[in-house]
Design an enzyme around this catalytic site. Structure first.
Site, PDB file in Angstrom:
ATOM      1  N   HIS A 186      -2.605  -1.146  -3.424  1.00 44.27           N
ATOM      2  CA  HIS A 186      -3.801  -0.323  -3.247  1.00 44.27           C
ATOM      3  C   HIS A 186      -3.717   0.907  -4.144  1.00 44.27           C
ATOM      4  O   HIS A 186      -2.852   1.760  -3.958  1.00 44.27           O
ATOM      5  CB  HIS A 186      -3.946   0.110  -1.788  1.00 44.27           C
ATOM      6  CG  HIS A 186      -4.191  -1.034  -0.854  1.00 44.27           C
ATOM      7  ND1 HIS A 186      -3.889  -0.977   0.487  1.00 44.27           N
ATOM      8  CD2 HIS A 186      -4.720  -2.266  -1.060  1.00 44.27           C
ATOM      9  CE1 HIS A 186      -4.222  -2.120   1.064  1.00 44.27           C
ATOM     10  NE2 HIS A 186      -4.722  -2.919   0.146  1.00 44.27           N
TER      11      HIS A 186
ATOM     12  N   ASP B 169      -4.597  -4.953   6.080  1.00 49.21           N
ATOM     13  CA  ASP B 169      -4.970  -5.768   4.926  1.00 49.21           C
ATOM     14  C   ASP B 169      -3.839  -6.745   4.609  1.00 49.21           C
ATOM     15  O   ASP B 169      -2.689  -6.342   4.451  1.00 49.21           O
ATOM     16  CB  ASP B 169      -5.257  -4.874   3.715  1.00 49.21           C
ATOM     17  CG  ASP B 169      -5.822  -5.654   2.539  1.00 49.21           C
ATOM     18  OD1 ASP B 169      -6.407  -6.732   2.770  1.00 49.21           O
ATOM     19  OD2 ASP B 169      -5.689  -5.176   1.395  1.00 49.21           O
TER      20      ASP B 169
ATOM     21  N   SER C  57       0.854  -1.191   0.000  1.00 49.36           N
ATOM     22  CA  SER C  57       0.000   0.000   0.000  1.00 49.36           C
ATOM     23  C   SER C  57       0.888   1.238   0.000  1.00 49.36           C
ATOM     24  O   SER C  57       1.702   1.402  -0.908  1.00 49.36           O
ATOM     25  CB  SER C  57      -0.954  -0.028   1.199  1.00 49.36           C
ATOM     26  OG  SER C  57      -1.891   1.028   1.116  1.00 49.36           O
TER      27      SER C  57
END
Length: 363
Positions: A203, A299, A177
């Site tokens: 992401h 995540d 991310s």
């Protein structure tokens, strides 16, 4: 003692955009907009007196464009910068230049056409600001709505012990991310053409991942592309999950292929690392390597644990080399990480794992 708020400076030539951003951020009790500026010159004057925790910066502005200002800031007095701009295919290269110049994240300008669109943009912006406030930046050369946090169960059922069909094909799944765009570049450009196939969730907003894949493809020895539904997974190739859609690993006989699915955000993200990792646990088992890299949040933590329980090898990027040590930290805390390594060791870890599997099969 109350927690200090994240102080934000907004730099955008549009008065309406500045007002919308200010309203969105000030509605969060953990964020305070310390000021706004209509161009980089006004922002520079503001920075002489006080330094924000995070700066939100537009790209296209009069007198001096945001990219030039970003480079000056990162060379002279680095602070976490989020690029807030209208994302278009044509502007994607500029966005990558921003990452290279030191920006920690990019968010689209808020959409106000529907209540749901505004809610999603607002949530994304607030999360980006909080993530950026925790980011490590280094000098470079010149009232809140709480969404229900879904798990991977919303997209794919849990893997079952003993149900993974045997295969000799090895595959690598990577999740990243904040800070991941440059970190992935560092990893992929060091991999040789005979590397294992890689499935990657970074992401990113929709409309951005195809250009990201092309950029990586232009500097890497391996093939890098945006993943497509139903395409086979081949060695020497890396597949980037398309923005705003989930990517899963599937099996057709003994061969792997990619599935691209719509669905709700999982672990507050779409694409979700948890979804990819669970599918790898389910269909590859011990023939998978999971790698979790820089990023905020958790995540991938649950999915990596599921991978490890079904025999997969797992790696996490270490704290010193992460822009934000969030996702790796959570994966370690969940017990899913087999080994923690610095960023520059990840390509070697991938190839050592891959070659060990080939030796085992040959033996």
């Amino acid at each position: 003692m109350p927690r200090e708020k994240v102080r934000v400076l907004i730099v955008d030539d549009s008065a309406s955009v500045r007002q919308i951003l200010q309203t969105i951020l000030n509605d969060d009790p953990d964020i305070e907009v310390m000021g706004t500026a209509s161009d980089p010159f006004a922002a520079a004057r503001r920075l002489q007196n006080e330094i924000p925790d995070v700066m939100i910066l537009d790209i296209e502005m009069p007198r001096m464009d945001g990219m030039t200002f970003l480079r000056k800031i990162m060379a002279q007095r680095p602070i976490p910068v989020i690029i807030c701009s209208s994302l278009t295919e044509e502007g994607s290269n500029v966005m990558f230049e921003a990452f290279e110049a030191g920006a920690v994240d990019i968010v689209p300008k808020p959409k106000i056409d529907t209540r749901q669109a505004l809610l999603e943009c607002s949530t994304r912006l607030r999360e980006a600001v909080k993530s950026a406030a925790r980011a490590r930046v280094r000098p470079r050369a010149e009232r809140r709505v709480v969404e229900k946090k879904l798990t991977a169960d919303a997209i794919i059922p849990p893997p079952v012990q003993g149900k993974v069909r045997p295969t000799t094909e090895r595959i690598v799944c990577i999740g990243a991310s904040t800070g991941g765009t440059e970190a992935l570049n560092d990893v992929l450009e060091m991999l040789p053409p005979h590397c294992p196939p890689l499935l990657i969730v970074q992401h990113m907003p929709a409309g951005f991942t195809a250009a990201f894949a092309r950029r990586l493809d232009s500097v890497c020895q391996i093939r890098v592309k945006e993943a497509e539904d139903g395409e086979p997974v081949l060695p020497g190739s890396a597949y980037i999950a398309p923005g705003a859609r989930h990517m899963l690993l599937q099996r057709i006989g003994l061969r792997y292929q990619i599935a691209i699915k719509d669905g709700p955000p999982v672990s507050r993200h779409r694409p979700s690392v948890d979804v990819l990792f669970r599918s790898a646990a389910q269909h590859a088992g011990a023939n998978a390597l999971g790698v979790i890299m820089t990023g905020m949040g958790d995540d991938g933590a649950r999915g990596m644990l599921e991978m490890r329980k079904l025999g997969a090898s797992t790696r996490a990027q270490d704290e010193d080399s992460c822009v934000v040590f969030g996702m790796p930290k959570e994966a370690i805390a969940h017990g899913g990480v087999e080994k923690v390594v610095p960023l520059h060791h990840i390509p070697r870890e991938i190839m050592l794992w891959y070659q060990a599997g080939h030796v085992a099969v040959a033996g």
